[in-house]
Design a protein around this motif. Structure first.
Motif, PDB file in Angstrom:
ATOM      1  N   ASP A  59      30.940  40.901  41.713  1.00  0.00           N
ATOM      2  CA  ASP A  59      30.556  41.408  40.401  1.00  0.00           C
ATOM      3  C   ASP A  59      31.781  41.236  39.505  1.00  0.00           C
ATOM      4  OD1 ASP A  59      29.878  42.758  38.102  1.00  0.00           O
ATOM      5  OD2 ASP A  59      29.061  44.509  39.138  1.00  0.00           O
ATOM      6  N   MET A  60      31.875  40.075  38.875  1.00  0.00           N
ATOM      7  CA  MET A  60      33.058  39.725  38.082  1.00  0.00           C
ATOM      8  C   MET A  60      33.214  40.629  36.860  1.00  0.00           C
ATOM      9  SD  MET A  60      34.651  37.428  39.803  1.00  0.00           S
ATOM     10  CE  MET A  60      35.862  36.868  38.612  1.00  0.00           C
ATOM     11  N   THR A  61      32.151  41.374  36.500  1.00  0.00           N
ATOM     12  CA  THR A  61      32.285  42.308  35.369  1.00  0.00           C
ATOM     13  C   THR A  61      33.189  43.484  35.733  1.00  0.00           C
ATOM     14  OG1 THR A  61      30.336  43.639  35.948  1.00  0.00           O
ATOM     15  CG2 THR A  61      29.975  41.700  34.520  1.00  0.00           C
ATOM     16  N   LEU A  62      33.448  43.682  37.032  1.00  0.00           N
ATOM     17  CA  LEU A  62      34.309  44.778  37.473  1.00  0.00           C
ATOM     18  C   LEU A  62      35.768  44.353  37.629  1.00  0.00           C
ATOM     19  CD1 LEU A  62      31.923  46.408  40.097  1.00  0.00           C
ATOM     20  CD2 LEU A  62      32.334  47.106  37.723  1.00  0.00           C
ATOM     21  N   LEU A  63      36.031  43.076  37.373  1.00  0.00           N
ATOM     22  CA  LEU A  63      37.391  42.552  37.439  1.00  0.00           C
ATOM     23  C   LEU A  63      37.836  42.160  36.029  1.00  0.00           C
ATOM     24  CD1 LEU A  63      37.109  40.207  40.551  1.00  0.00           C
ATOM     25  CD2 LEU A  63      37.791  42.594  40.486  1.00  0.00           C
ATOM     26  N   GLU A  64      39.106  42.316  35.774  1.00  0.00           N
ATOM     27  CA  GLU A  64      39.659  42.013  34.456  1.00  0.00           C
ATOM     28  C   GLU A  64      40.867  41.098  34.634  1.00  0.00           C
ATOM     29  OE1 GLU A  64      41.804  45.069  31.759  1.00  0.00           O
ATOM     30  OE2 GLU A  64      39.629  45.285  31.436  1.00  0.00           O
ATOM     31  N   ARG A  65      40.792  39.897  34.055  1.00  0.00           N
ATOM     32  CA  ARG A  65      41.895  38.937  34.169  1.00  0.00           C
ATOM     33  C   ARG A  65      43.150  39.510  33.506  1.00  0.00           C
ATOM     34  NH1 ARG A  65      42.245  33.467  35.183  1.00  0.00           N
ATOM     35  NH2 ARG A  65      39.980  33.279  35.178  1.00  0.00           N
ATOM     36  N   THR A  66      44.299  39.299  34.145  1.00  0.00           N
ATOM     37  CA  THR A  66      45.572  39.734  33.572  1.00  0.00           C
ATOM     38  C   THR A  66      46.391  38.503  33.195  1.00  0.00           C
ATOM     39  OG1 THR A  66      46.857  39.777  35.628  1.00  0.00           O
ATOM     40  CG2 THR A  66      45.539  41.749  35.108  1.00  0.00           C
ATOM     41  N   GLU A  67      47.526  38.726  32.593  1.00  0.00           N
ATOM     42  CA  GLU A  67      48.420  37.630  32.210  1.00  0.00           C
ATOM     43  C   GLU A  67      49.316  37.193  33.371  1.00  0.00           C
ATOM     44  OE1 GLU A  67      48.338  36.012  29.232  1.00  0.00           O
ATOM     45  OE2 GLU A  67      46.558  37.255  28.898  1.00  0.00           O
ATOM     46  N   PRO A  84      39.795  47.782  36.989  1.00  0.00           N
ATOM     47  CA  PRO A  84      39.896  49.024  36.215  1.00  0.00           C
ATOM     48  C   PRO A  84      39.228  50.219  36.895  1.00  0.00           C
ATOM     49  CG  PRO A  84      39.357  47.202  34.765  1.00  0.00           C
ATOM     50  CD  PRO A  84      39.271  46.685  36.184  1.00  0.00           C
ATOM     51  N   LEU A  85      38.157  49.982  37.627  1.00  0.00           N
ATOM     52  CA  LEU A  85      37.421  51.015  38.334  1.00  0.00           C
ATOM     53  C   LEU A  85      38.326  51.870  39.227  1.00  0.00           C
ATOM     54  CD1 LEU A  85      34.482  51.952  39.168  1.00  0.00           C
ATOM     55  CD2 LEU A  85      34.644  50.243  40.968  1.00  0.00           C
ATOM     56  N   SER A  86      39.295  51.218  39.863  1.00  0.00           N
ATOM     57  CA  SER A  86      40.168  51.916  40.804  1.00  0.00           C
ATOM     58  C   SER A  86      41.613  52.011  40.322  1.00  0.00           C
ATOM     59  CB  SER A  86      40.149  51.199  42.152  1.00  0.00           C
ATOM     60  OG  SER A  86      40.689  49.895  42.020  1.00  0.00           O
ATOM     61  N   GLY A  87      41.877  51.458  39.144  1.00  0.00           N
ATOM     62  CA  GLY A  87      43.252  51.452  38.645  1.00  0.00           C
ATOM     63  C   GLY A  87      44.117  50.423  39.335  1.00  0.00           C
ATOM     64  N   GLY A  88      43.519  49.499  40.033  1.00  0.00           N
ATOM     65  CA  GLY A  88      44.258  48.480  40.773  1.00  0.00           C
ATOM     66  C   GLY A  88      44.733  47.354  39.867  1.00  0.00           C
ATOM     67  N   THR A  89      45.995  47.420  39.441  1.00  0.00           N
ATOM     68  CA  THR A  89      46.559  46.375  38.589  1.00  0.00           C
ATOM     69  C   THR A  89      46.949  45.175  39.442  1.00  0.00           C
ATOM     70  OG1 THR A  89      47.410  48.058  37.098  1.00  0.00           O
ATOM     71  CG2 THR A  89      48.369  45.867  36.909  1.00  0.00           C
ATOM     72  N   ASN A  90      46.553  43.988  39.001  1.00  0.00           N
ATOM     73  CA  ASN A  90      46.834  42.752  39.742  1.00  0.00           C
ATOM     74  C   ASN A  90      46.449  42.899  41.216  1.00  0.00           C
ATOM     75  OD1 ASN A  90      47.864  41.425  37.435  1.00  0.00           O
ATOM     76  ND2 ASN A  90      49.847  42.378  37.740  1.00  0.00           N
ATOM     77  N   ALA A  91      45.255  43.418  41.446  1.00  0.00           N
ATOM     78  CA  ALA A  91      44.774  43.700  42.800  1.00  0.00           C
ATOM     79  C   ALA A  91      44.109  42.500  43.463  1.00  0.00           C
ATOM     80  CB  ALA A  91      43.792  44.869  42.766  1.00  0.00           C
ATOM     81  N   ALA A  92      43.792  41.483  42.680  1.00  0.00           N
ATOM     82  CA  ALA A  92      43.100  40.305  43.198  1.00  0.00           C
ATOM     83  C   ALA A  92      43.699  39.057  42.572  1.00  0.00           C
ATOM     84  CB  ALA A  92      41.610  40.399  42.874  1.00  0.00           C
ATOM     85  N   TRP A  93      43.527  37.942  43.252  1.00  0.00           N
ATOM     86  CA  TRP A  93      44.039  36.682  42.709  1.00  0.00           C
ATOM     87  C   TRP A  93      43.122  35.533  43.082  1.00  0.00           C
ATOM     88  CZ3 TRP A  93      45.916  39.032  47.021  1.00  0.00           C
ATOM     89  CH2 TRP A  93      45.983  38.281  48.184  1.00  0.00           C
ATOM     90  N   ALA A 110      40.713  36.492  46.160  1.00  0.00           N
ATOM     91  CA  ALA A 110      41.324  37.224  47.272  1.00  0.00           C
ATOM     92  C   ALA A 110      41.811  38.573  46.760  1.00  0.00           C
ATOM     93  CB  ALA A 110      42.486  36.427  47.845  1.00  0.00           C
ATOM     94  N   PHE A 111      41.925  39.528  47.672  1.00  0.00           N
ATOM     95  CA  PHE A 111      42.313  40.892  47.306  1.00  0.00           C
ATOM     96  C   PHE A 111      43.456  41.375  48.174  1.00  0.00           C
ATOM     97  CE2 PHE A 111      37.953  40.347  46.153  1.00  0.00           C
ATOM     98  CZ  PHE A 111      37.846  40.984  44.936  1.00  0.00           C
ATOM     99  N   TYR A 112      44.323  42.193  47.593  1.00  0.00           N
ATOM    100  CA  TYR A 112      45.320  42.895  48.399  1.00  0.00           C
ATOM    101  C   TYR A 112      44.572  43.943  49.211  1.00  0.00           C
ATOM    102  CZ  TYR A 112      49.098  40.688  45.826  1.00  0.00           C
ATOM    103  OH  TYR A 112      49.967  39.771  45.296  1.00  0.00           O
ATOM    104  N   ALA A 113      44.724  43.883  50.515  1.00  0.00           N
ATOM    105  CA  ALA A 113      43.969  44.760  51.416  1.00  0.00           C
ATOM    106  C   ALA A 113      44.299  46.237  51.228  1.00  0.00           C
ATOM    107  CB  ALA A 113      44.215  44.344  52.864  1.00  0.00           C
ATOM    108  N   ASP A 114      45.445  46.555  50.636  1.00  0.00           N
ATOM    109  CA  ASP A 114      45.782  47.962  50.425  1.00  0.00           C
ATOM    110  C   ASP A 114      45.270  48.495  49.087  1.00  0.00           C
ATOM    111  OD1 ASP A 114      47.561  46.510  48.840  1.00  0.00           O
ATOM    112  OD2 ASP A 114      49.280  47.776  49.322  1.00  0.00           O
ATOM    113  N   ARG A 115      44.563  47.649  48.324  1.00  0.00           N
ATOM    114  CA  ARG A 115      44.052  48.075  47.012  1.00  0.00           C
ATOM    115  C   ARG A 115      42.530  48.110  46.948  1.00  0.00           C
ATOM    116  NH1 ARG A 115      48.357  44.939  43.105  1.00  0.00           N
ATOM    117  NH2 ARG A 115      50.161  45.470  44.370  1.00  0.00           N
ATOM    118  N   VAL A 116      41.880  47.601  47.991  1.00  0.00           N
ATOM    119  CA  VAL A 116      40.421  47.640  48.105  1.00  0.00           C
ATOM    120  C   VAL A 116      40.071  47.901  49.566  1.00  0.00           C
ATOM    121  CG1 VAL A 116      39.998  46.040  46.180  1.00  0.00           C
ATOM    122  CG2 VAL A 116      40.204  45.150  48.504  1.00  0.00           C
TER     123      VAL A 116
END
Length: 126
Positions: A59-67, A84-93, A110-116
Motif C-alpha cells: 500500500d504505497m499510500t502508507l509510504l512517503e518518499r524522502t530526500e 508516517p503511520l509508525s513514525g519510521g523515518t527512512n524505514a524502507a528503501w 525493502a524494510f529495516y526489520a527493526d522498524r516494521v
C-alpha cells in the motif's frame, strides 16, 4: 559529480536472491502495509538477509518518499521512504535502477526489520 565505483558480487562478496515460498506480510504500527506471495530474500556477504516486497503488493499510500539517498557499489543508488503511520523515518528503501547483477530487486521495496514487523505465513489451502 565523481564517477561511482561499480563492483560485481563474487566469492569475496557474494549476493544471492531467492523467492520466499511463503506469503510475506509487512506491518507498521499493527497495520498491514503489504502482503505478497512474490517476495524476495536478498543475502549479501555477512549482512543479515533482507526481504524485498514487490511494489504492486504494497500500500504505497502508507509510504512517503524522502530526500535521503545512499549508494552501494554492488546494487546502485537507493531511494528511501518513511512510514508516517509508525513514525519510521527512512524505514524502507528501493533500488529503482539496480545494477544488472541484482536486477530482480527492481520494482521492490525493502524494510529495516527493526522498524516494521515482517512475517512469513504459510497459506492454508481449504
Amino acid at each position: 559529480m565523481a564517477e561511482r565505483i561499480v563492483k560485481m558480487p563474487g566469492p569475496d562478496h557474494p549476493i544471492s536472491i531467492e523467492r520466499i515460498p511463503a506469503r510475506v506480510v509487512v506491518r507498521a504500527a499493527g497495520q498491514v502495509i503489504g502482503s505478497s506471495q512474490r517476495a524476495l530474500r536478498l543475502r549479501e556477504a555477512t549482512y543479515p538477509a533482507v526481504v524485498y516486497m514487490p511494489r504492486p503488493d504494497m500500500d504505497m499510500t502508507l509510504l512517503e518518499r524522502t530526500e535521503h539517498k545512499s549508494y552501494c557499489p554492488y546494487k546502485g543508488e537507493a531511494s528511501y521512504f518513511s512510514i508516517p503511520l509508525s513514525g519510521g523515518t527512512n524505514a524502507a528503501w528501493s533500488y529503482e535502477t539496480p545494477y544488472p547483477s541484482v536486477a530482480e530487486i527492481e520494482g521492490h521495496i525493502a524494510f529495516y526489520a527493526d522498524r516494521v514487523e515482517i512475517d512469513e505465513v504459510q497459506d492454508i489451502e481449504e
